[in-house]
Design an enzyme around this catalytic site. Structure first.
Site, short mmCIF file in Angstrom:
data_model
loop_
_atom_site.label_atom_id
_atom_site.label_comp_id
_atom_site.label_asym_id
_atom_site.label_seq_id
_atom_site.Cartn_x
_atom_site.Cartn_y
_atom_site.Cartn_z
N GLY A 121 0.83 -1.20 0.00
CA GLY A 121 0.00 0.00 0.00
C GLY A 121 0.87 1.24 0.00
N GLN A 137 2.85 10.10 1.08
CA GLN A 137 4.15 9.43 1.15
C GLN A 137 5.04 9.78 -0.03
OE1 GLN A 137 2.27 5.38 2.08
NE2 GLN A 137 4.22 5.28 3.16
N CYS A 144 5.72 0.11 7.27
CA CYS A 144 5.35 1.26 6.42
C CYS A 144 6.55 1.64 5.57
CB CYS A 144 4.95 2.43 7.32
SG CYS A 144 4.47 3.90 6.41
N LEU A 145 6.30 1.93 4.30
CA LEU A 145 7.40 2.29 3.40
C LEU A 145 8.08 3.59 3.84
CD1 LEU A 145 5.89 1.32 -0.08
CD2 LEU A 145 7.59 0.06 1.26
N HIS A 164 -4.67 1.43 7.37
CA HIS A 164 -3.33 2.03 7.50
C HIS A 164 -3.15 3.16 6.48
CE1 HIS A 164 1.26 1.46 7.84
NE2 HIS A 164 1.11 2.24 6.80
N GLU A 165 -3.59 2.90 5.24
CA GLU A 165 -3.40 3.91 4.18
C GLU A 165 -4.32 5.11 4.37
OE1 GLU A 165 -0.77 3.61 2.57
OE2 GLU A 165 -0.44 1.50 3.04
N HIS A 175 -2.91 7.50 6.73
CA HIS A 175 -1.91 8.39 6.13
C HIS A 175 -2.56 9.68 5.62
CE1 HIS A 175 2.00 6.45 6.05
NE2 HIS A 175 1.49 5.31 5.62
#
Ligand code: NI
Length: 175
Positions: free
Chosen positions: A46, A51, A95-96, A137-138, A141
């Site tokens: 994701g 991000q 997380c990226l 989660h996304e 963000h």
């Protein structure tokens, strides 16, 4: 398509309340495609627009991560959770934007989400298992919330300190 640079926490753009996408135009289409490419390249399941430094309400995901799975790239514009289960589940999240750090986060096990597709049409779908965790989660963000914001302050600070150090190392490497 092009790879975009993924911001690493801490970064003020990751803490912003993102603004709704008002029109699905070529720029949004390009952003979505770039984000999918960036997510697969990372690799991750994701990625949210902030991000990559774009503080608009758009995310991409694909949780078909097992070898041999048929990919299911999804683009969610202005997503909203419209229902959540009382049942909760715990996943070891990463997380990226917080590379190599993982921690257990508890969230509703199932959620129903409404969003707008790239064709401008409304979509509704209920997610469970990893998909439910990922979409929550996304969406977090898009509200400036990271998975570490769900952790105890001490753990969050520890991870943030590691990220500050990592960013210094990256900056030095590039300089
Ligand atoms: Ni993330």
């Amino acid at each position: 398509m092009a790879l975009r640079n993924i911001l690493i926490h801490p970064d003020p753009r990751l803490k912003k309340q993102c603004t709704p996408v008002t029109e699905v135009n070529k720029e949004i289409e390009r952003l979505a495609n770039d984000m999918l490419e960036t997510m697969y390249d990372a690799p991750g399941i994701g990625l949210a627009a902030p991000q990559v430094g774009v503080t608009q309400r758009l995310l991409v995901m694909d949780c078909m991560k097992e070898e041999g799975d048929t990919p299911r790239p999804m683009v969610l514009i202005n997503p909203e959770v419209i229902w959540e289960s009382e049942d909760r589940s715990i996943y070891d999240e990463g997380c990226l934007s917080i590379p190599d750090q993982y921690a257990e986060v508890e969230r509703p096990a199932e959620v129903k989400v409404r969003w707008m597709g790239l064709d401008g049409k409304p979509v509704e779908e209920q997610f469970d298992a990893l998909w439910a965790t990922c979409v929550q989660h996304e969406i977090d963000h898009l509200n400036g919330t990271l998975f570490i914001d769900h952790l105890k302050p001490l753990k969050r600070q520890m991870i943030t300190r590691k990220m500050v150090k990592l960013k210094k190392e990256i900056a030095r490497g590039r300089g």
